[in-house]
Write an enzyme that holds these catalytic residues in place. Structure first.
Site, mmCIF file in Angstrom:
data_model
loop_
_atom_site.group_PDB
_atom_site.id
_atom_site.type_symbol
_atom_site.label_atom_id
_atom_site.label_comp_id
_atom_site.label_asym_id
_atom_site.label_seq_id
_atom_site.Cartn_x
_atom_site.Cartn_y
_atom_site.Cartn_z
ATOM 1 N N ASN A 9 0.941 -1.261 0.050
ATOM 2 C CA ASN A 9 0.143 -0.101 -0.065
ATOM 3 C C ASN A 9 0.870 1.224 -0.069
ATOM 4 O OD1 ASN A 9 -1.789 2.031 0.685
ATOM 5 N ND2 ASN A 9 -2.330 1.220 2.742
ATOM 6 N N TRP A 10 0.901 1.759 -1.373
ATOM 7 C CA TRP A 10 1.908 3.056 -1.257
ATOM 8 C C TRP A 10 1.261 4.061 -0.669
ATOM 9 C CZ3 TRP A 10 3.975 2.488 -7.114
ATOM 10 C CH2 TRP A 10 4.680 1.438 -7.293
ATOM 11 N N LYS A 11 0.139 4.242 -0.350
ATOM 12 C CA LYS A 11 -0.552 5.501 0.424
ATOM 13 C C LYS A 11 -0.134 6.630 -0.408
ATOM 14 C CE LYS A 11 -0.092 3.356 4.717
ATOM 15 N NZ LYS A 11 -0.254 3.339 6.112
ATOM 16 N N HIS A 96 -9.694 0.910 4.952
ATOM 17 C CA HIS A 96 -8.292 1.280 5.607
ATOM 18 C C HIS A 96 -8.765 2.110 6.746
ATOM 19 C CE1 HIS A 96 -4.328 2.484 6.410
ATOM 20 N NE2 HIS A 96 -3.708 1.429 5.886
ATOM 21 N N GLU A 98 -6.823 4.436 7.887
ATOM 22 C CA GLU A 98 -6.989 5.941 7.524
ATOM 23 C C GLU A 98 -8.111 6.417 6.830
ATOM 24 O OE1 GLU A 98 -3.209 5.405 5.664
ATOM 25 O OE2 GLU A 98 -2.156 4.856 7.555
ATOM 26 N N GLU A 168 -5.425 -5.103 10.511
ATOM 27 C CA GLU A 168 -4.330 -4.060 10.778
ATOM 28 C C GLU A 168 -4.755 -3.247 12.087
ATOM 29 O OE1 GLU A 168 -2.430 -2.890 6.716
ATOM 30 O OE2 GLU A 168 -4.147 -1.413 6.877
ATOM 31 N N GLY A 174 2.362 2.357 10.792
ATOM 32 C CA GLY A 174 3.265 3.427 10.695
ATOM 33 C C GLY A 174 3.883 3.809 11.888
ATOM 34 N N SER A 213 3.392 -2.039 10.461
ATOM 35 C CA SER A 213 4.607 -2.121 10.814
ATOM 36 C C SER A 213 5.482 -3.416 10.162
ATOM 37 C CB SER A 213 5.178 -1.514 11.958
ATOM 38 O OG SER A 213 4.725 -0.230 12.284
ATOM 39 N N GLY A 234 2.902 -1.248 4.161
ATOM 40 C CA GLY A 234 2.885 0.388 3.883
ATOM 41 C C GLY A 234 4.444 0.683 3.740
ATOM 42 N N GLY A 235 4.869 1.327 4.827
ATOM 43 C CA GLY A 235 6.443 1.766 4.730
ATOM 44 C C GLY A 235 7.204 1.026 3.828
HETATM 45 P P1 PGA Z 1 2.806 0.378 7.599
HETATM 46 O O1 PGA Z 1 1.243 0.601 7.033
HETATM 47 O O2 PGA Z 1 3.282 -1.002 7.119
HETATM 48 O O3 PGA Z 1 3.710 1.427 7.155
HETATM 49 O O4 PGA Z 1 2.519 0.286 9.053
HETATM 50 C C1 PGA Z 1 0.461 -0.666 6.896
HETATM 51 C C2 PGA Z 1 -0.816 -0.283 6.268
HETATM 52 O O5 PGA Z 1 -1.410 0.891 6.697
HETATM 53 O O6 PGA Z 1 -1.473 -0.795 5.227
#
Ligand code: PGA
Length: 252
Positions: A9-11, A96, A98, A168, A174, A213, A234-235
């Site tokens: 997930n590149w966000k 998600h 977010e 998640e 994050g 994470s 994500g990251g």
């Molecule tokens: P993260 O994000 O790996 O940076 O914690 C995961 C996600 O929100 O899908």
């Protein structure tokens, strides 16, 4: 055997040019990973089309990070599931944390988005997960159960067969704080049990990803757990070598 999936997930990261570079890096290293691992990348809308093009012949699938709740019309700034699917995108991330937290997405919104996704042939990656205060209050199972019952339970058996679920925990996204592999397994097993209450034996086939994470250092322990079928990353998905290393983290 359930499918193994590693989804990135590149966000809201990368310009189109940077995204194409990142994708090429992933594609170049993918040969090092067992073909049994399915890779998905979810770039921003602006470069979906270019990434779909770059992905041709790579067996890496492309996902959108969101889609509109409505089919079409006067919804300034929204992108419909039909538009996304027309590019050759196969998946869409929905729910998600977010989106739930910053854009007020509720189960009612998500039911409409799910309907749009399925109507246009997109397979949803549906995210669930509790906040830190929920876990501390011992409400994490109730929260996740509600997120499933209010949305996933509205699917038909045929739709459910295409669903991917991502657990998640919000406190792990994050933050550098990962759920322990035991915490992940406990929740994944719970999710599968709840899904089985509605969909029976089909729940044994549902891919349930862990997100929050996840990185090369902790993925092997997480993926070793029986009900953890891969990750929503994500990251670490923004660095091709890390994303690929995560793909190598399934038990042999
Ligand atoms: P993260 O994000 O790996 O940076 O914690 C995961 C996600 O929100 O899908």
């Amino acid at each position: 055997m359930r499918k193994k999936i590693v989804a990135g997930n590149w966000k809201m990261n990368t310009t189109p040019a940077e995204g194409v570079e990142l994708f090429k890096g992933v594609a170049a290293l993918k040969g090092e990973v067992c073909p049994c691992v399915n890779f998905i990348v979810a770039p921003p809308f602006t470069h979906l089309s270019q990434i779909v093009e770059a992905a041709k012949g790579t067996s890496i699938a492309v996902a959108a990070q969101n889609c509109a709740a409505e089919a079409k019309g006067a919804y300034t700034g929204e992108v419909s599931a039909k538009m996304i699917a027309s590019l050759g995108v196969e998946y869409v991330i929905l729910g998600h944390s977010e989106r739930r937290e910053y854009y007020g997405e509720t189960s009612a919104t998500l039911n409409k988005k799910m309907e749009q996704a399925y109507a246009n042939g997109l397979a949803p990656i549906y995210c669930v997960g509790e906040k830190l205060e929920d876990r501390e209050a011992g409400k994490h199972f109730d929260i996740v159960r509600a997120q499933i019952e209010e949305v996933v339970f509205n699917l038909t058996a045929e739709q459910f067969a295409k669903l991917v679920v991502a657990y998640e925990p919000v406190w792990a996204i994050g933050t550098g704080k990962t759920a322990t592999s035991d915490q992940a397994q406990e929740m994944h097993a719970f999710i599968r049990k709840v899904l089985a209450e509605k969909f029976g034996a089909a729940a044994a086939e549902t891919v349930i990803l862990y997100g929050g994470s996840a990185k090369p250092g902790n993925a092997p322990e997480l993926f070793a757990k029986e009900d953890v079928d891969g990750g929503l990353i994500g990251g670490a998905a923004l660095v091709a070598a890390d994303f690929i290393a995560i793909g190598k983290s399934f038990p042999k």
